[in-house]
Design a protein around this motif. Sequence first.
Motif, mmCIF file in Angstrom:
data_model
loop_
_atom_site.group_PDB
_atom_site.id
_atom_site.type_symbol
_atom_site.label_atom_id
_atom_site.label_comp_id
_atom_site.label_asym_id
_atom_site.label_seq_id
_atom_site.Cartn_x
_atom_site.Cartn_y
_atom_site.Cartn_z
ATOM 1 N N VAL A 59 -9.482 -34.364 4.563
ATOM 2 C CA VAL A 59 -9.115 -34.079 3.167
ATOM 3 C C VAL A 59 -9.012 -32.567 2.959
ATOM 4 N N ARG A 60 -10.017 -31.811 3.447
ATOM 5 C CA ARG A 60 -10.008 -30.343 3.292
ATOM 6 C C ARG A 60 -8.769 -29.716 3.909
ATOM 7 N N GLN A 61 -8.330 -30.262 5.032
ATOM 8 C CA GLN A 61 -7.164 -29.710 5.721
ATOM 9 C C GLN A 61 -5.845 -30.162 5.097
ATOM 10 N N GLY A 62 -5.910 -31.067 4.123
ATOM 11 C CA GLY A 62 -4.692 -31.544 3.484
ATOM 12 C C GLY A 62 -4.001 -32.658 4.250
ATOM 13 N N PRO A 70 -2.891 -40.833 3.906
ATOM 14 C CA PRO A 70 -2.316 -39.784 4.752
ATOM 15 C C PRO A 70 -1.163 -39.061 4.044
ATOM 16 N N THR A 71 -1.132 -37.757 4.181
ATOM 17 C CA THR A 71 -0.060 -36.942 3.634
ATOM 18 C C THR A 71 1.004 -36.741 4.708
ATOM 19 N N GLU A 72 2.108 -36.123 4.331
ATOM 20 C CA GLU A 72 3.135 -35.799 5.332
ATOM 21 C C GLU A 72 2.559 -34.853 6.384
ATOM 22 N N ALA A 73 1.707 -33.944 5.958
ATOM 23 C CA ALA A 73 1.059 -33.032 6.909
ATOM 24 C C ALA A 73 0.187 -33.821 7.885
#
Length: 107
Positions: A59-62, A70-73
Amino acid sequence: MSAWRKATSAPNLIMLILNKSEAETLQQLLNGERLWSWPNGTIQLGQAFPDLAIINNLVRQGLLDQAYEPTEAGRSALQSWRNSVGLPATTVIRTTEDGPHPRFPSR
């Protein structure tokens, strides 16, 4: 530090390096597994009990949003991790609870 950030020559470009545990956790979330919280405070991800430090770090790392999706990153970081260990993009990462892990090329 389990995952580290390395600045590159391009402005505002950061490369994330995942460790195996982070990659496994991200893969589980990308496979549709969801985090569950029990009344006793235990957190469950599918049939496994993940390390909360890993979840919080993602989460901290995005790599995960505030809803633990999950994000695109996150997708990109997992793809980069697969490439770095020589796995094809279609490889499914198995968790310890699923059985033996695939062998990764040593460096």
